[in-house]
Design a protein around this motif. Structure first.
Motif, mmCIF file in Angstrom:
data_model
loop_
_atom_site.group_PDB
_atom_site.id
_atom_site.type_symbol
_atom_site.label_atom_id
_atom_site.label_comp_id
_atom_site.label_asym_id
_atom_site.label_seq_id
_atom_site.Cartn_x
_atom_site.Cartn_y
_atom_site.Cartn_z
ATOM 1 N N LEU B 35 0.240 -1.087 -0.379
ATOM 2 C CA LEU B 35 0.049 0.153 0.215
ATOM 3 C C LEU B 35 1.157 1.221 0.133
ATOM 4 O O LEU B 35 0.882 2.431 -0.858
ATOM 5 C CB LEU B 35 -1.001 -0.047 1.300
ATOM 6 C CG LEU B 35 -1.691 0.749 0.739
ATOM 7 C CD1 LEU B 35 -2.627 0.917 0.138
ATOM 8 C CD2 LEU B 35 -2.869 1.125 2.762
ATOM 9 N N LEU B 39 0.834 3.722 -3.281
ATOM 10 C CA LEU B 39 0.924 5.210 -2.931
ATOM 11 C C LEU B 39 1.613 6.128 -3.106
ATOM 12 O O LEU B 39 1.316 7.243 -4.174
ATOM 13 C CB LEU B 39 0.029 5.797 -1.423
ATOM 14 C CG LEU B 39 -1.269 5.139 -1.277
ATOM 15 C CD1 LEU B 39 -0.885 4.741 0.282
ATOM 16 C CD2 LEU B 39 -2.289 5.858 -2.072
ATOM 17 N N TRP B 43 1.709 8.672 -6.420
ATOM 18 C CA TRP B 43 2.130 10.758 -5.891
ATOM 19 C C TRP B 43 2.679 10.726 -6.890
ATOM 20 O O TRP B 43 2.851 12.194 -8.123
ATOM 21 C CB TRP B 43 1.920 10.896 -5.183
ATOM 22 C CG TRP B 43 1.996 11.937 -4.394
ATOM 23 C CD1 TRP B 43 2.964 12.916 -3.806
ATOM 24 C CD2 TRP B 43 1.032 12.868 -4.760
ATOM 25 N NE1 TRP B 43 2.868 14.187 -3.229
ATOM 26 C CE2 TRP B 43 1.438 13.976 -3.541
ATOM 27 C CE3 TRP B 43 -0.600 12.496 -4.953
ATOM 28 C CZ2 TRP B 43 0.194 15.495 -4.263
ATOM 29 C CZ3 TRP B 43 -0.860 13.925 -5.415
ATOM 30 C CH2 TRP B 43 -0.891 15.477 -4.670
#
Lengths: 249, 278
Positions: B35, B39, B43
């Motif tokens: 995770l 992420l 980004w």
């Protein structure tokens, strides 16, 4: 000899668990204490083991009053009550802390062999079956070499096959060591299989209602006429005392 | 700030031990990394593609550059050491007092009736409310910071140990009595091992709170420490420095918790835990 003299025990809530109970437990005998729920069987055993103090009367062992747990009296509880953080061998050694380590280990191994347990000493209690755990608990009670073994419904949570096996182990121990055994049970067959004498207790307040001698050869086979006769008498007595109490209370 | 909950760590351990053993060693699937890495990549992609300018939330590459620059200059090490030393002292003090007070109120009914209501009332006070008082009492320097951290550590440790002592199985204690153990022997051989699992959990929770409270402590006016980096980043508008400090907090919190869990593991192997989930 272990003896209870006029024991009375009343709890804080006012319940009189035992009232004027006297009994003697001859050396080398097996006594079963039976009765319905709440008749004070376990209370009597706890008093005999010095785990609780009576409000009246006294427990004697070889003429001396038993005021606290006595080294010559081993206790086995309904549940194995093993310390989960100790290996099985260390659990058996639990009662031998004052001895040198090597001697403790030697005695623990001997006690485990006595109850038919080998090769589980270095394992954890969580890895044992119910029957094995109870045998470790019996080994723990025997390791210090007591002359009296008190058992509080020790086999009640086990399946019938394991129970029969442990009955045989207990009788072997009794023969080999010459123990005095006092066993609390609500299983009449268990009492009849093991005991020389059966004390039947009645509730409210807990008292000894009758004493039965079982002068029958071992091994005893269930269903024989002599055993069934005693069994029926005890069962009738338990039902009668329970009914009388429920009618009068 | 970081607080690695013991439960999450146990869950990690479960996932890791589920895999079959190969060559005597278990293969650990690092599922926990999926995770955060996803992420971070998303980004990074969003900033590089121009979807965001990354000013308020810098991309991972810029944060890594900031971290690298802080590390190369030696600044990062100084801040990490300053914060870690504060947490270590605060944790040691809070945990020691928490264990002693918890054991006392758990084991002695009179002490419980005397002390526990007051401690429970103090526990309800928000941590930040202590800051002005601690500054008045202990000054602006190290003592007030360490006392604040210790206060944060104390309450979960106290609560955990007191409830552990109270929940020790009466039947196990009776076995100790049946074997004629003296009171000190009963404490050493029965009570202490029995409360160890809950004490370790309480210590891990306390440690997590120690890392939280050090931020509040360093907001009180520190000249070094990761909390100082946060304040400095906020005042100078350096979002990358703020996120870098947060990540270092997370890493330190996780590492210290893992260290505590690993140190306690040999003493807790006996626990009969469910390993495969429910």
């Amino acid at each position: 000899m272990l003896a209870a003299a006029d024991l009375t025990r009343t709890y804080r809530n006012g319940t009189t668990a035992l009232k004027h109970v006297s009994a003697e437990f001859a050396p080398g005998s097996i006594t079963a204490i039976v009765g319905g729920s709440g008749c004070g069987k376990s209370t009597l055993l706890r008093l005999l083991g010095g785990l609780d103090r009576p409000d009246g009367g006294e427990v004697f062992f070889d003429g001396e009053p038993v005021l606290r747990p006595h080294p010559a009296i081993g206790v086995v509880f309904q549940e194995p009550r093993l310390m989960p953080w100790l290996t099985n061998a260390a659990n058996v050694e639990f009662g031998l802390s004052e001895l040198p380590r090597a001697l403790r280990r030697e005695r623990a191994a001997a006690a485990m062999a006595l109850v038919g347990l080998h090769a589980v000493g270095e394992r954890w209690p969580k890895e044992l079956s119910g029957g094995q755990a109870q045998r470790v608990a019996i080994a723990r009670a025997l390791v210090a070499g007591p002359s009296v073994l008190l058992l509080d419904e020790p086999f009640s949570a086990l399946d019938s096959f394991t129970r029969s096996t442990l009955h045989e182990h207990l009788l072997d121990l009794w023969r080999d060591i010459g123990l005095t055994v006092v066993i609390v049970t609500h299983d009449l067959d268990e009492a009849l299989t093991l005991a020389d004498r059966i004390l039947v207790m009645k509730p409210y307040p807990g008292q000894i209602a009758a004493r039965f001698d079982v002068d029958l050869e071992r091994p005893r086979r269930r269903g024989t006429r002599a055993l069934e006769a005693i069994r029926q008498q005890i069962a009738d007595l338990i039902v009668t005392t329970a009914n009388v109490e429920s009618l009068t209370s | 700030m970081t607080s690695t909950l013991p439960l999450a760590a146990h869950a990690d351990a479960r996932v890791q031990t589920r895999r079959p053993a190969v060559g005597g060693r278990r293969i650990a699937l690092p599922l926990g990394w999926i995770l955060p890495i996803a992420l971070a990549l998303a980004w990074e992609g969003a900033v590089r593609s121009g979807w965001s300018n990354g000013r308020l939330m810098p991309p991972p590459s810029r944060i890594a550059e900031t971290l690298w620059a802080l590390a190369v200059s030696g600044e990062l090490a100084a801040h990490v050491v300053a914060t870690s030393v504060r947490v270590a002292w605060g944790f040691a003090a809070g945990a020691t007092v928490g264990i002693l007070a918890g054991a006392l109120t758990g084991a002695v009914p009179l002490a419980r009736r005397l002390l526990d209501p007051t401690i429970q009332a103090l526990r309800a006070i928000p941590s930040i409310a202590w800051v002005p008082l601690f500054i008045l009492w202990f000054g602006i320097f190290e003592t007030s910071k360490i006392v604040l951290i210790a206060a944060g550590v104390f309450f979960p440790v106290y609560l955990g140990v007191a409830s552990a002592v109270l929940s020790v199985d009466r039947r196990i204690v009776e076995v100790g009595r049946a074997f004629r153990l003296s009171r000190p022997a009963l404490v050493r051989r029965v009570l202490l091992p029995a409360i160890l699992p809950q004490t370790v959990t309480a210590l891990r929770t306390g440690l997590g709170l120690g890392w939280m409270f050090v931020v509040a402590a360093e907001f009180m006016g520190a000249s070094e420490g990761l909390g100082y980096l946060l304040v400095d980043g906020q005042q100078l508008g350096k979002a990358d420095q703020i996120v870098a400090a947060i990540l270092v907090f997370a890493a330190l919190g996780k590492l210290s918790d893992a260290g505590l869990a690993a140190a306690s593991e040999p003493f807790l192997r006996w626990q009969d835990r469910h390993q495969d989930g429910i």
